[in-house]
Write a protein that holds these residues in place. Structure first.
Motif, PDB file in Angstrom:
ATOM      1  N   SER A   4       0.685  -1.245  -0.258  1.00 58.17           N
ATOM      2  CA  SER A   4       0.023  -0.109   0.084  1.00 58.17           C
ATOM      3  C   SER A   4       0.966   1.173   0.042  1.00 58.17           C
ATOM      4  O   SER A   4       0.412   2.358   0.229  1.00 58.17           O
ATOM      5  N   ASP A  47      -3.267   4.194   6.777  1.00 60.78           N
ATOM      6  CA  ASP A  47      -2.640   3.239   7.522  1.00 60.78           C
ATOM      7  C   ASP A  47      -3.544   2.735   8.749  1.00 60.78           C
ATOM      8  O   ASP A  47      -3.295   1.474   8.783  1.00 60.78           O
ATOM      9  N   ARG A  51      -3.187  -1.478   7.823  1.00 60.62           N
ATOM     10  CA  ARG A  51      -2.263  -1.877   8.752  1.00 60.62           C
ATOM     11  C   ARG A  51      -2.679  -3.451   9.167  1.00 60.62           C
ATOM     12  O   ARG A  51      -1.941  -4.200   9.358  1.00 60.62           O
ATOM     13  N   PRO A  52      -3.913  -3.714   9.226  1.00 64.37           N
ATOM     14  CA  PRO A  52      -4.311  -4.964  10.033  1.00 64.37           C
ATOM     15  C   PRO A  52      -4.265  -6.168   8.932  1.00 64.37           C
ATOM     16  O   PRO A  52      -4.294  -7.198   9.418  1.00 64.37           O
ATOM     17  N   LYS A  54      -2.126  -8.286   7.032  1.00 60.63           N
ATOM     18  CA  LYS A  54      -0.563  -8.593   6.768  1.00 60.63           C
ATOM     19  C   LYS A  54      -0.613 -10.025   6.200  1.00 60.63           C
ATOM     20  O   LYS A  54       0.521 -10.822   6.211  1.00 60.63           O
ATOM     21  N   LYS A 160      -5.447   2.821  16.307  1.00 58.69           N
ATOM     22  CA  LYS A 160      -4.495   1.826  16.463  1.00 58.69           C
ATOM     23  C   LYS A 160      -4.921   0.296  16.177  1.00 58.69           C
ATOM     24  O   LYS A 160      -4.509  -0.548  15.991  1.00 58.69           O
ATOM     25  N   LYS A 161      -6.519   0.168  16.319  1.00 59.07           N
ATOM     26  CA  LYS A 161      -7.059  -1.158  15.582  1.00 59.07           C
ATOM     27  C   LYS A 161      -8.352  -0.802  15.060  1.00 59.07           C
ATOM     28  O   LYS A 161      -9.279  -0.157  15.507  1.00 59.07           O
TER      29      LYS A 161
END
Length: 356
Positions: A4, A47, A51-52, A54, A160-161
């Motif tokens: 990304s 982000d 981000r989650p 992967k 963050k999540k």
């Protein structure tokens, strides 16, 4: 692998999902927005969204038997005509609202994003992201005034999540597109509304899928067949677990013949137990019970991502009452089990060269 770095958010809509058990209704945004117009927001959102994801675990948008997958229908239209973005976001929000009937499903913000210049396994494409944030956190707000500092509390969304999300990449449209998806909030039946009822996902049949299923099948075989009921010593069962995960961890390619020769052949004579024959029967039973569309292949490239995810579920530990846990990493020939008549207790004898 999802890349990304060069991706950007071309368009974004945020709708407000209500909690039906509290009598809240869906609140639709009237317009879309371009996050790049807000300083620093675009990078934070990108982000937050990417981000989650992967893992190599991909899905396809599947059509139910005798019907159509509505999300796939919407994606077909949107990928063909980007001007439909806002109206498609409304249809997605309305569909999610109709699927959110469980009283435990919370309200929250629903983000629908159009990404450009995404890369999946080296293939450049655009994508549609659907994300829902349900959790709120309390933040401390500090205001510096004339001669004093004031404190206050403010509720907001933690970046963050991500609670729920999926990214639908504009590739493999005939198979239902390539999709990555997560649900970090709901478990069991409550989770079905996001993955099944709303998105209608099925696992994409690829090397990750094959590796993950073989590992789960091996674990199930050791629990259900290669066990105490068939008079298999616990040390043999753990040793087979260790050799199985070691085979997947150390080899780039899976061959069922090599797997049986290297992992199972050394165990065939235990109590006259035909381990290879029993494993073949269990494999057929596993495929039927899990309703796999076709038999798992006997050769494929091993996904290290899948091995890493399942490795923690292969527990090589013998629990002895509440006093001892014996972790076995191999060398079953250095363990001896016996019974002490004087103490009326079972025992394990361990042989080793060096105490560390």
């Amino acid at each position: 692998m999802i890349e990304s770095i060069n991706a950007s958010i071309d368009n974004l809509v945020v709708h407000q999902m209500g909690c039906k058990s509290l009598g809240e209704e869906l609140r639709l945004s009237k317009t879309s927005m371009n996050p790049s117009e807000y300083e620093g927001v675009a990078d934070i959102l990108k982000d937050f969204f990417f981000r989650p994801f992967k893992t190599e675990a991909y899905f396809n948008l599947a059509a139910p038997e005798g019907g159509n997958n509505y999300v796939k229908h919407l994606m077909d239209e949107l990928f063909a005509d980007a001007t439909l973005f806002y109206q498609t976001s409304v249809s997605i929000a309305q569909l999610l609202d109709s699927c959110s009937n469980n009283p435990n499903i919370r309200g929250g913000e629903l983000y629908i994003a159009h990404f450009i210049d995404c890369a999946v396994d080296g293939q450049l494409c655009d994508a549609i992201g659907i994300f829902k944030s349900e959790s709120k956190e309390t933040f401390l707000r500090v205001v510096v005034g004339e001669g004093r500092v004031e404190l206050g509390a403010q509720e907001g969304i933690s970046i963050k999540k991500l609670d729920k999300g999926c990214i639908i990449f504009n590739i493999e449209s005939e198979e239902g597109y390539r999709v990555c998806a997560i649900d970090n909030i709901n478990k069991g039946q409550e989770a079905r509304f996001w993955m099944d009822d709303f998105l209608g996902l099925k696992p994409r049949e690829d090397n990750y899928f094959y590796t993950d299923n073989y590992l789960q099948m091996c674990k199930g075989f050791m629990n259900d067949v290669f066990n105490d009921e068939n008079h298999i010593p616990r040390t043999e069962r753990i040793d087979l677990m260790n050799r199985s995960i070691e085979f997947f961890n150390n080899n780039p390619q899976f061959s069922q013949q090599q797997f049986q020769e290297k992992v199972m052949s050394d165990t065939e004579s235990i109590n006259d137990f035909d381990i290879i024959g029993e494993f073949d029967k269990y494999k057929q039973k596993y495929e039927e019970e899990h309703e796999l569309p076709q038999a798992l292949p006997t050769e494929f490239e091993i996904s290290k991502d899948a091995v890493k995810g399942e490795k923690k579920n292969f527990k090589s530990v013998i629990k002895l009452d509440k006093n001892f846990h014996v972790y076995v990493h191999g060398g079953r020939y250095y363990m001896e089990k016996g019974y002490d008549e004087g103490r009326d207790l079972n025992f394990y004898k361990l042989y080793y060269k060096i105490e560390q």
